[in-house]
Design a protein around this motif. Structure first.
Motif, PDB file in Angstrom:
ATOM      1  N   ALA A 140      12.607   7.924 -26.536  1.00 34.26           N
ATOM      2  CA  ALA A 140      11.843   9.024 -25.726  1.00 34.26           C
ATOM      3  C   ALA A 140      11.416  10.146 -26.954  1.00 34.26           C
ATOM      4  N   TRP A 141      12.261  10.006 -27.839  1.00 33.97           N
ATOM      5  CA  TRP A 141      11.824  11.267 -28.663  1.00 33.97           C
ATOM      6  C   TRP A 141      10.721  11.011 -29.289  1.00 33.97           C
ATOM      7  N   LEU A 142      10.653   9.917 -30.023  1.00 33.60           N
ATOM      8  CA  LEU A 142       9.218   9.503 -30.486  1.00 33.60           C
ATOM      9  C   LEU A 142       8.094   9.596 -29.587  1.00 33.60           C
ATOM     10  N   ALA A 143       8.451   9.160 -28.305  1.00 31.02           N
ATOM     11  CA  ALA A 143       7.015   9.218 -27.271  1.00 31.02           C
ATOM     12  C   ALA A 143       6.706  10.568 -27.356  1.00 31.02           C
ATOM     13  N   ASN A 144       7.654  11.480 -27.063  1.00 33.02           N
ATOM     14  CA  ASN A 144       7.418  12.722 -26.937  1.00 33.02           C
ATOM     15  C   ASN A 144       6.675  13.427 -28.254  1.00 33.02           C
ATOM     16  N   LEU A 145       7.044  13.186 -29.322  1.00 31.21           N
ATOM     17  CA  LEU A 145       6.594  13.571 -30.685  1.00 31.21           C
ATOM     18  C   LEU A 145       4.954  13.009 -30.580  1.00 31.21           C
ATOM     19  N   ARG A 146       4.731  11.803 -30.046  1.00 33.68           N
ATOM     20  CA  ARG A 146       3.306  11.550 -30.252  1.00 33.68           C
ATOM     21  C   ARG A 146       2.396  11.983 -29.065  1.00 33.68           C
ATOM     22  N   ALA A 147       3.177  12.734 -28.290  1.00 35.53           N
ATOM     23  CA  ALA A 147       2.374  13.191 -26.903  1.00 35.53           C
ATOM     24  C   ALA A 147       1.118  14.198 -27.345  1.00 35.53           C
ATOM     25  N   PRO A 148       1.490  15.153 -28.196  1.00 37.82           N
ATOM     26  CA  PRO A 148       0.101  15.894 -28.420  1.00 37.82           C
ATOM     27  C   PRO A 148      -0.576  15.677 -29.685  1.00 37.82           C
ATOM     28  N   VAL A 208       1.257  23.565 -37.388  1.00 41.66           N
ATOM     29  CA  VAL A 208       1.462  21.981 -37.337  1.00 41.66           C
ATOM     30  C   VAL A 208       0.492  21.155 -36.910  1.00 41.66           C
ATOM     31  N   TYR A 209       0.309  19.928 -37.432  1.00 42.39           N
ATOM     32  CA  TYR A 209      -1.137  19.160 -36.798  1.00 42.39           C
ATOM     33  C   TYR A 209      -0.319  18.021 -36.593  1.00 42.39           C
ATOM     34  N   PHE A 210      -0.423  17.482 -35.400  1.00 47.77           N
ATOM     35  CA  PHE A 210      -0.102  16.294 -34.878  1.00 47.77           C
ATOM     36  C   PHE A 210      -1.070  15.107 -35.296  1.00 47.77           C
ATOM     37  N   ASP A 211      -1.001  14.651 -36.576  1.00 48.53           N
ATOM     38  CA  ASP A 211      -2.378  13.893 -37.248  1.00 48.53           C
ATOM     39  C   ASP A 211      -2.251  12.418 -36.932  1.00 48.53           C
ATOM     40  N   VAL A 212      -1.229  11.640 -37.457  1.00 49.04           N
ATOM     41  CA  VAL A 212      -1.063  10.213 -37.182  1.00 49.04           C
ATOM     42  C   VAL A 212       0.128   9.867 -36.238  1.00 49.04           C
ATOM     43  N   CYS A 213      -0.248   9.169 -35.213  1.00 51.09           N
ATOM     44  CA  CYS A 213       0.903   9.004 -34.282  1.00 51.09           C
ATOM     45  C   CYS A 213       0.681   7.462 -33.854  1.00 51.09           C
ATOM     46  N   GLU A 214       1.210   6.599 -34.768  1.00 49.77           N
ATOM     47  CA  GLU A 214       1.130   5.078 -34.858  1.00 49.77           C
ATOM     48  C   GLU A 214       2.512   4.569 -34.352  1.00 49.77           C
ATOM     49  N   ASP A 215       2.704   3.693 -33.834  1.00 47.68           N
ATOM     50  CA  ASP A 215       3.946   3.014 -33.382  1.00 47.68           C
ATOM     51  C   ASP A 215       5.026   3.126 -34.727  1.00 47.68           C
ATOM     52  N   ASP A 216       4.526   2.809 -35.800  1.00 50.84           N
ATOM     53  CA  ASP A 216       5.378   2.615 -36.997  1.00 50.84           C
ATOM     54  C   ASP A 216       5.541   4.037 -37.854  1.00 50.84           C
ATOM     55  N   GLU A 217       4.557   4.685 -37.351  1.00 48.56           N
ATOM     56  CA  GLU A 217       4.597   6.287 -38.246  1.00 48.56           C
ATOM     57  C   GLU A 217       3.934   7.470 -37.591  1.00 48.56           C
ATOM     58  N   ILE A 218       4.642   8.525 -37.804  1.00 44.29           N
ATOM     59  CA  ILE A 218       4.030   9.679 -37.111  1.00 44.29           C
ATOM     60  C   ILE A 218       3.971  10.508 -38.372  1.00 44.29           C
ATOM     61  N   ARG A 219       2.734  11.419 -38.513  1.00 45.48           N
ATOM     62  CA  ARG A 219       2.470  12.250 -39.702  1.00 45.48           C
ATOM     63  C   ARG A 219       2.110  13.703 -39.086  1.00 45.48           C
ATOM     64  N   ARG A 265      17.212   3.407 -36.090  1.00 46.56           N
ATOM     65  CA  ARG A 265      17.141   4.732 -36.395  1.00 46.56           C
ATOM     66  C   ARG A 265      15.884   5.440 -36.602  1.00 46.56           C
ATOM     67  N   ILE A 266      15.682   6.477 -36.865  1.00 43.99           N
ATOM     68  CA  ILE A 266      14.454   7.142 -37.219  1.00 43.99           C
ATOM     69  C   ILE A 266      14.730   7.803 -38.604  1.00 43.99           C
ATOM     70  N   GLU A 267      13.570   7.664 -39.482  1.00 42.87           N
ATOM     71  CA  GLU A 267      13.824   8.291 -40.776  1.00 42.87           C
ATOM     72  C   GLU A 267      12.735   9.418 -40.791  1.00 42.87           C
ATOM     73  N   LEU A 268      13.129  10.421 -41.692  1.00 48.00           N
ATOM     74  CA  LEU A 268      12.433  11.662 -41.957  1.00 48.00           C
ATOM     75  C   LEU A 268      12.019  11.668 -43.488  1.00 48.00           C
ATOM     76  N   ARG A 269      10.862  11.762 -43.671  1.00 48.57           N
ATOM     77  CA  ARG A 269      10.421  11.950 -45.103  1.00 48.57           C
ATOM     78  C   ARG A 269       9.738  13.348 -45.144  1.00 48.57           C
ATOM     79  N   HIS A 270       9.663  13.829 -46.586  1.00 46.34           N
ATOM     80  CA  HIS A 270       9.102  15.153 -46.834  1.00 46.34           C
ATOM     81  C   HIS A 270       7.919  14.839 -47.698  1.00 46.34           C
TER      82      HIS A 270
END
Length: 217
Positions: free
Chosen positions: A44-52, A79-90, A117-122
């Motif tokens: 659900a969190w990933l779906a919300n992150l892809r929403a914008p 902040v720009y919701f640029d890439v919103c794929e199933d395997d990666e959100i940028r 899990r969900i991985e966060l990278r900078h």
């Protein structure tokens, strides 16, 4: 003696030796490795992150320790919701500095993992697109979150003060996106973005991401 006769002379011994060991059992259907299902809170969190996706939003600094010099508090943050794929959100993070110049060095990258899990990278880049000396640090979710909030806790390092460290990310589509660092569960540094109205146009690509550049996917 021909090659064929040598072959048949060795074959009985080979069969005998093979019979001396325990035969490996056939793998049961359930023995095959399987990917862990993504928990509902993280799906659900990933779906919300892809929403914008495809939209950019303004933000500002909300909290920083006295020793922090990264932001003064008056900069325009985007902040720009640029890439919103199933395997990666940028999410590239842009900063209009007080002198009017733009810092486009940072991109937040979120990836679901095979173990649920969900991985966060900078990803930090220099203006020429090369990697910064400090880049690709991050952490994973280690506990249950919610559809609106997840925490990424660093377990790879022990700190002298004994505190746990990591990041907290809040996403409420149409309301707010919040990113920041935490220590022992309390905010240490934090930026907030208003998602109620997107900016007219998205920003240029983050440094190193021009022409489809960036980390391997």
């Amino acid at each position: 003696m021909t090659y064929r006769s040598h072959f048949f002379w060795l074959l009985p011994g080979a069969i005998l030796l093979a019979g001396c060991g325990d035969a490996a059992p056939d793998p049961a259907p359930g023995d095959a490795p399987t990917e862990a299902a993504m928990p509902a809170d993280k799906e659900a969190w990933l779906a919300n992150l892809r929403a914008p996706c495809g939209q950019a939003f303004p933000g500002q600094l909300e909290r920083a320790p006295e020793t922090s010099t990264m932001l003064q508090g008056e900069e325009l943050l985007v902040v720009y919701f640029d890439v919103c794929e199933d395997d990666e959100i940028r999410l590239p993070f842009h900063i209009e500095q007080l002198d009017g110049e733009w810092d486009r060095s940072r991109t937040w990258i979120f990836r679901p993992t095979d173990d649920g899990r969900i991985e966060l990278r900078h990803d930090h880049r220099m203006p020429d697109g090369s990697e910064d000396e400090v880049t690709w640090y991050g952490a994973w979710t280690i506990a249950e979150g919610t559809a609106n909030q997840q925490e990424f806790i660093r377990e790879d390092q022990e700190w002298e003060d004994g505190m746990t460290r990591g990041w907290r990310v809040i996403i409420e589509p149409g309301v707010r996106y919040v990113y920041g660092t935490i220590r022992d569960g309390e905010w240490n540094w934090r930026v907030d973005f208003d998602l109620s109205e997107p900016m007219p146009e998205p920003p240029p690509p983050a440094w190193g991401y021009e022409d489809g550049g960036g980390p391997p996917r």
